[in-house]
Design an enzyme around this catalytic site. Structure first.
Site, PDB file in Angstrom:
ATOM      1  N   ASP A   1       0.827  -1.206   0.000  1.00 37.00           N
ATOM      2  CA  ASP A   1       0.000   0.000   0.000  1.00 37.00           C
ATOM      3  C   ASP A   1       0.861   1.256   0.000  1.00 37.00           C
ATOM      4  O   ASP A   1       1.540   1.559   0.984  1.00 37.00           O
ATOM      5  CB  ASP A   1      -0.909  -0.008   1.234  1.00 37.00           C
ATOM      6  CG  ASP A   1      -2.046  -1.001   1.090  1.00 37.00           C
ATOM      7  OD1 ASP A   1      -2.777  -0.924   0.083  1.00 37.00           O
ATOM      8  OD2 ASP A   1      -2.194  -1.872   1.978  1.00 37.00           O
TER       9      ASP A   1
ATOM     10  N   MET B   1       0.926   5.266  -0.118  1.00 31.83           N
ATOM     11  CA  MET B   1       0.049   6.425   0.177  1.00 31.83           C
ATOM     12  C   MET B   1       0.876   7.696   0.214  1.00 31.83           C
ATOM     13  O   MET B   1       1.994   7.695   0.738  1.00 31.83           O
ATOM     14  CB  MET B   1      -0.640   6.228   1.527  1.00 31.83           C
ATOM     15  CG  MET B   1      -1.412   4.923   1.641  1.00 31.83           C
ATOM     16  SD  MET B   1      -2.393   4.870   3.142  1.00 31.83           S
ATOM     17  CE  MET B   1      -2.908   3.146   3.147  1.00 31.83           C
TER      18      MET B   1
ATOM     19  N   MET C   1      -2.161   4.637  -3.856  1.00 36.16           N
ATOM     20  CA  MET C   1      -3.159   5.609  -3.386  1.00 36.16           C
ATOM     21  C   MET C   1      -2.491   6.973  -3.420  1.00 36.16           C
ATOM     22  O   MET C   1      -2.162   7.566  -2.385  1.00 36.16           O
ATOM     23  CB  MET C   1      -3.624   5.220  -1.976  1.00 36.16           C
ATOM     24  CG  MET C   1      -4.570   4.022  -1.986  1.00 36.16           C
ATOM     25  SD  MET C   1      -4.689   3.187  -0.400  1.00 36.16           S
ATOM     26  CE  MET C   1      -3.255   2.136  -0.507  1.00 36.16           C
TER      27      MET C   1
ATOM     28  N   MET D   1     -12.572  -1.152  -3.461  1.00 36.73           N
ATOM     29  CA  MET D   1     -12.301  -0.873  -2.041  1.00 36.73           C
ATOM     30  C   MET D   1     -13.546  -1.178  -1.219  1.00 36.73           C
ATOM     31  O   MET D   1     -14.654  -0.748  -1.569  1.00 36.73           O
ATOM     32  CB  MET D   1     -11.911   0.602  -1.837  1.00 36.73           C
ATOM     33  CG  MET D   1     -10.570   1.021  -2.402  1.00 36.73           C
ATOM     34  SD  MET D   1      -9.164   0.052  -1.797  1.00 36.73           S
ATOM     35  CE  MET D   1      -9.226   0.360  -0.029  1.00 36.73           C
TER      36      MET D   1
ATOM     37  N   ASP E   1     -10.488  -5.081  -1.137  1.00 36.89           N
ATOM     38  CA  ASP E   1      -9.474  -4.595  -0.196  1.00 36.89           C
ATOM     39  C   ASP E   1     -10.143  -3.786   0.908  1.00 36.89           C
ATOM     40  O   ASP E   1     -10.757  -2.752   0.634  1.00 36.89           O
ATOM     41  CB  ASP E   1      -8.483  -3.722  -0.993  1.00 36.89           C
ATOM     42  CG  ASP E   1      -7.330  -3.206  -0.158  1.00 36.89           C
ATOM     43  OD1 ASP E   1      -7.224  -3.564   1.019  1.00 36.89           O
ATOM     44  OD2 ASP E   1      -6.518  -2.436  -0.717  1.00 36.89           O
TER      45      ASP E   1
HETATM   46  C1  DX5 Z   1      -6.331   0.548   3.023  1.00 36.47           C
HETATM   47  C2  DX5 Z   1      -5.399  -0.385   2.295  1.00 36.47           C
HETATM   48  C3  DX5 Z   1      -5.592  -1.812   2.625  1.00 36.47           C
HETATM   49  C4  DX5 Z   1      -5.350  -2.171   4.066  1.00 36.47           C
HETATM   50  C5  DX5 Z   1      -6.293  -3.279   4.398  1.00 36.47           C
HETATM   51  O1  DX5 Z   1      -6.324   1.795   2.409  1.00 36.47           O
HETATM   52  O2  DX5 Z   1      -5.533  -0.250   0.898  1.00 36.47           O
HETATM   53  O3  DX5 Z   1      -4.797  -2.649   1.776  1.00 36.47           O
HETATM   54  O4  DX5 Z   1      -4.058  -2.590   4.352  1.00 36.47           O
HETATM   55  O5  DX5 Z   1      -6.211  -3.517   5.758  1.00 36.47           O
HETATM   56  P1  DX5 Z   1      -7.298  -4.389   6.537  1.00 36.47           P
HETATM   57  O6  DX5 Z   1      -7.272  -5.751   5.916  1.00 36.47           O
HETATM   58  O7  DX5 Z   1      -6.806  -4.350   7.931  1.00 36.47           O
HETATM   59  O8  DX5 Z   1      -8.626  -3.704   6.327  1.00 36.47           O
HETATM   60 ZN    ZN Z   2      -4.557  -1.756  -0.472  1.00 39.43          ZN
END
Ligand code: DX5
Ligand code: ZN
Length: 224
Positions: A32, A34, A65, A136, A174
Site C-alpha cells: 500500500d 500512500m 493511493m 475498495m 481490499d
Molecule cells: C487501506 C489499504 C488496505 C489495508 C487493508 O487503504 O488499501 O490494503 O491494508 O487492511 P485491513 O485488511 O486491515 O482492512
Molecule cells: Zn490496499
C-alpha cells in the site's frame, strides 16, 4: 481460483523480509503506497518496493493511493512491481489512460481501483485492457477498518461487467476482509482478497491465510 494477497501495511516495517517470509503460503504481497494527498496517510515509496523486490520472488501487487499516478508508474514498474493499481479518482480520464499506457509499455500488469463512492460503470472505458479491477471495501487510507456492506453490490456489478467485457480480468477486494467477509465477497464475485489486520494480527498466519481461502479450521479436506 481464489488468490490471497496479505497487505504488509499491517506488518512490522522494521522487519519486512521476515514479515514477507511469514506470508509465503499466500499468492501475492499487497503493498500500500500512500502520498498524504490522495489519502490522509503516508506509507512507503519506490525505494522500499525496490528493496522488497530484492528479497522475494513473490508477486508484488502494488496499490497506488496517490494523486496523478502517471508521474510515478514507470518508477514503480522499474522498482519491480508485478501489478500496479491506480485509482480512477486520482486524475482526469485522459491522464488515467496515459498512466495505463505507460504501465503497458513497462510490461507491468494493469489495474484500476475504485473508492467506495465511485460507480462500477466508471471502469468501462478501460476494462478491456485491464488485468484487474480493485474494489475498495473501506475508505482507502488505513488498515483495520470495518468492511462496508454496501460494497457487496458494487462487487456484483463489477463482476457482471468483467464477465461481459473481459472475463480474464481479476476482481480484487481490499478492506475489512476476514474469514467471514471473505466468503461474502467471493459469493459476490471477487477472486483476489487483500487482508492486512486479519492476517498479520492472527496467532497462526498460515492458518489465517487458509481460512480466507475458505477451508475453515476442522474442515476434513485440510487433513488429506
Ligand atoms: C487501506 C489499504 C488496505 C489495508 C487493508 O487503504 O488499501 O490494503 O491494508 O487492511 P485491513 O485488511 O486491515 O482492512
Ligand atoms: Zn490496499
Amino acid at each position: 481460483m481464489i488468490k490471497i494477497a496479505p497487505s504488509i501495511l499491517s506488518a512490522d516495517f522494521c522487519n519486512l523480509e521476515t514479515e514477507i517470509w511469514r506470508i509465503r503460503s499466500a499468492d501475492w504481497v499487497h503493498v500500500d503506497v500512500m502520498d498524504g494527498a490522495f489519502v490522509p496517510n503516508i506509507t512507503i515509496g519506490v525505494p522500499v518496493v525496490r528493496s522488497i523486490r530484492n528479497h522475494t520472488d513473490m508477486f508484488l501487487d502494488v496499490h497506488l493511493m496517490i494523486d496523478k499516478p502517471a508521474r510515478f508508474v514507470k518508477a514503480f514498474a522499474q522498482a519491480g512491481a508485478d501489478m500496479l493499481s491506480i485509482h480512477l479518482e486520482a486524475d482526469h480520464p485522459t491522464r488515467i489512460a496515459q498512466a495505463l499506457q505507460i504501465m503497458e509499455d513497462c510490461g507491468v500488469k494493469k489495474a484500476v481501483a475504485l473508492r467506495p463512492i465511485t460507480s462500477p460503470e466508471a471502469i468501462l472505458p478501460y476494462l478491456e485492457k485491464l488485468d484487474m479491477v480493485l474494489v475498495m471495501t473501506v475508505e482507502p487510507g488505513f488498515g483495520g477498518q470495518a468492511f462496508m456492506e454496501r460494497q457487496l453490490d458494487t462487487i456484483r456489478r463489477v463482476r457482471k461487467l468483467i464477465d461481459q467485457f473481459n472475463p480474464a480480468c481479476d476482481l480484487e477486494v481490499d478492506g475489512g476482509i476476514n474469514p467471514v467477509t471473505a466468503r461474502r465477497v467471493v459469493e459476490a464475485g471477487a477472486n483476489v482478497l487483500v487482508a492486512g489486520s486479519s492476517v498479520y494480527g492472527a496467532p497462526d498466519i498460515a492458518l489465517a491465510i487458509e481460512s480466507l481461502r475458505g477451508a475453515p479450521d476442522g474442515d476434513p479436506a485440510r487433513n488429506c
